[in-house]
Scaffold this motif. Sequence first.
Motif, PDB file in Angstrom:
ATOM      1  N   VAL A   1       0.862  -1.175   0.000  1.00  0.00           N
ATOM      2  CA  VAL A   1       0.000   0.000   0.000  1.00  0.00           C
ATOM      3  C   VAL A   1       0.897   1.223   0.000  1.00  0.00           C
ATOM      4  O   VAL A   1       1.846   1.302   0.804  1.00  0.00           O
ATOM      5  N   VAL A   2       0.631   2.145  -0.893  1.00  0.00           N
ATOM      6  CA  VAL A   2       1.447   3.360  -0.994  1.00  0.00           C
ATOM      7  C   VAL A   2       0.646   4.534  -0.431  1.00  0.00           C
ATOM      8  O   VAL A   2      -0.468   4.817  -0.881  1.00  0.00           O
TER       9      VAL A   2
ATOM     10  N   LYS B   1       5.373   6.776   0.900  1.00  0.00           N
ATOM     11  CA  LYS B   1       5.963   5.597   1.521  1.00  0.00           C
ATOM     12  C   LYS B   1       5.135   4.374   1.122  1.00  0.00           C
ATOM     13  O   LYS B   1       3.909   4.461   1.011  1.00  0.00           O
ATOM     14  N   ALA B   2       5.812   3.258   0.918  1.00  0.00           N
ATOM     15  CA  ALA B   2       5.136   1.993   0.649  1.00  0.00           C
ATOM     16  C   ALA B   2       5.260   1.105   1.881  1.00  0.00           C
ATOM     17  O   ALA B   2       6.341   1.026   2.494  1.00  0.00           O
ATOM     18  N   VAL B   3       4.156   0.475   2.274  1.00  0.00           N
ATOM     19  CA  VAL B   3       4.171  -0.434   3.418  1.00  0.00           C
ATOM     20  C   VAL B   3       3.682  -1.802   2.957  1.00  0.00           C
ATOM     21  O   VAL B   3       2.858  -1.925   2.048  1.00  0.00           O
ATOM     22  N   MET B   4       4.191  -2.823   3.602  1.00  0.00           N
ATOM     23  CA  MET B   4       3.853  -4.205   3.255  1.00  0.00           C
ATOM     24  C   MET B   4       3.371  -4.942   4.496  1.00  0.00           C
ATOM     25  O   MET B   4       3.687  -4.561   5.621  1.00  0.00           O
TER      26      MET B   4
ATOM     27  N   PHE C   1       0.138  -0.079  10.667  1.00  0.00           N
ATOM     28  CA  PHE C   1       1.270   0.361   9.863  1.00  0.00           C
ATOM     29  C   PHE C   1       1.627   1.792  10.252  1.00  0.00           C
ATOM     30  O   PHE C   1       0.749   2.653  10.392  1.00  0.00           O
ATOM     31  N   THR C   2       2.886   2.042  10.460  1.00  0.00           N
ATOM     32  CA  THR C   2       3.361   3.386  10.802  1.00  0.00           C
ATOM     33  C   THR C   2       4.336   3.860   9.737  1.00  0.00           C
ATOM     34  O   THR C   2       5.009   3.051   9.089  1.00  0.00           O
TER      35      THR C   2
END
Length: 589
Positions: free
Chosen positions: A85-86, A100-103, A112-113
Amino acid sequence: MSSIIPGTQNALTAWQPFNGARLSVTSKTSGVSSSLPNSLQVQIPKVVSGPIGFENTGYWGIKVQSGWTYQGSFYAKSTSFSESVVVSLKSTRGTVFASKAVMGISTSWTKFTFEFQPSASADTDENVFNVAVDGKAAAGQTIFFSMFSLFPPTFRGRENGMRIDLAEALAATQPSIWRFGISVATRWKWNETIGRLEDRPGRPNTDGLGLLEYLNWVEDLGAEPILGVWDGISTANYSDLSTWTVVPEADLQPYVDDVLNELEFIVGDAKTTEGGKLRASLGRTEPYALKYIEIGNEDQFQPESYAAYRWNAFVTAIGAKYPDFEFIATTLPSTALTPAYQRIDFHMYNSPSWFTANAFMFDDYPRNGTKWFIGEYAVTSTNDTNTLGDIPSGRLPYPTLQGSAAEAAFMTGMERNSDVVFASAYAPSFQHIRNYQWTPDIMTYDASRVVKSTSYYVQQLFSTNRGTHVLDTTPVSSNDTAPLFWVASYNNETDVVFLKVSNTGSQDLVANIFLGFTATDFATATAISTPALSPISGLFNVSNTLEEPELIIPVATSFALPFSDRFNYTFPATSVTVIALQSTTALEV
C-alpha cells in the motif's frame, strides 16, 4: 468513523475515492477494537489498471511544509490482498511531496506506521493524503482500513499534541488560567478520552484531544487549570429551556462518582490509588496540579435544580475526599446554595456599549469574600439591539477594533478590582474559518494560516504587562471620564508602573498625567489603533482577517519624559494603550 452510523452520507466526510474505488463504511467485519467497530471498506473494480484507492482532504486542506516530519499510521486487513500500500502527500493536481510503501497486510488487523518528510513545500493547502494500491494486483478485491492518523510536528513534541502555530500564539499571551472540561449535549466522558486512540470511541471534537492532552497543554502553557465538571444538565436551546435535559436528584449519584474517579485520575497517588495507577500506566506518574473545580456551566439558566441538589451533591462529595479544592459556581449569588460558595463564574456576550457601561460594575461590589471568575466575555455584535439571547443573527465574523476597545474598558475595571475578580478568560479561543459553532473567537485559522484578532492583542497586552499591585489614581476612572478608561498597576519585582488606557471614543484625546513617583527619563508605549493617516483611519469597525492578518497590530514606541513626575500623552481614537514607566526607586504599596 466509529461514531457514525455505517452507510450514512456523513460517515465519509473528507474521504473520496481515487481512480474509481468504491468506498463504504461497514461494521460487518470486526473492528480494530470494541471502541472502533466500524471500518472503511474499499472495493476495487475487476477491471482496472494503474494506482487506485482513496484520499482524505484534511480539514479543508493540508499544509505541506518542507523540513517537517509527519508521523502517520493506519490499520488494514484483507482476506485476499497482501501486496503493498502506498501512502503519499500530494496536491490535488497530482504533485507528490512525500510517499511511503508499506507491506504486510493479512487477514488480521495490522497497524502500519510511517513518516513523511516532504521534498518541497506546497504553494497552497489544496493537498490530500492519498492511499493507493496497484490496480492490477488488487482487481476485484476488498480491503478494510481503520484508525488513520497523520500529524505534523506538534507543540513541544507532544504525542497527539497541538498545532504549533496555534499553540505558540496562545502561549504568547502568557495565560494564567485555562478552563476546560465542560461538556456539550452529548457529555464528554473523560475515561473514554484516555489511553490508546484505538480505545477511544472517536466522537467528533473530543476523544482525539482527550483529558491527558488537555492537562499536558495547560502545563505546557504554564497556566492554572480550571476543571469544569458535568453536573447533570445538558444544554439544548437557550431560548427554550424546556428542551434541556436535567438529571433528577435520585439519578445523580453515578455522575458524582464519575467526577470523583476523574479527580482521582488527575491528582491521585500513582502507587496507592486506582486512578493514579491508571494515569501512571499512561506515562504520567506525577499528579497534575489542580486547585479549582467548576460545577456545571451557565446554570443560571436552570437555577432551581442547581440550588436544590446539584451543586450540593457535587461539592459535598468532592469536598469530603479533597478538602483543599476550591469550587466555582455557575449561577449568581444565592443563599440557597449550601455549603456556601465563594467563587462565581459569570459570562457575558454583548455590544460595545454594554461593556463600556459596565466597566465599573465591580467598583462598588461588597467585599464580603465572594470572588468572581469572568469565564467568558466578548463583544459579539456592534448592534445594541442584537445581543446574546440564543445566537444573534448579526454575529461578528471577527473581533473588531471597536469591540476590542470596549472589552479593554471592561478589563480595566476587572484589573482595578482584582481583589474581587480573581480571574478572567475571553470567549472561545479558536475558530476554523470553514467550520465553527461560535464567533467571534480570539484567533481564526485554516489549514495553514492563523490570524490574531484585535481582541487577541488586547488580551496579550494586558497579560504581558502585569503588575503585582493596583495603584490608586486621581481622578478615579469612572463613567464621568468616559470615553477614557484606565487602570494603573505596579510590579514590585521590576519597579515598573503600567498605565493601561482604552479610548473608546471616535476622537484622539490628550491627557495630562501626573506621577506620584519619580520615573526615569524615558517611557515606552504600546498601542493598538488604526494606523494614522491610513486609508482606513477613522473607520473603527475593522478587523484582522486571514486575508489581512496585520491590518491592526500593536505598535511600540518610546518617548522622552520632559519632567520626571508628569507628562502628556495623546490616546488615539478607538485605541488601547499600555504605557510602561520605570520607577527610580521601589514604591510603597
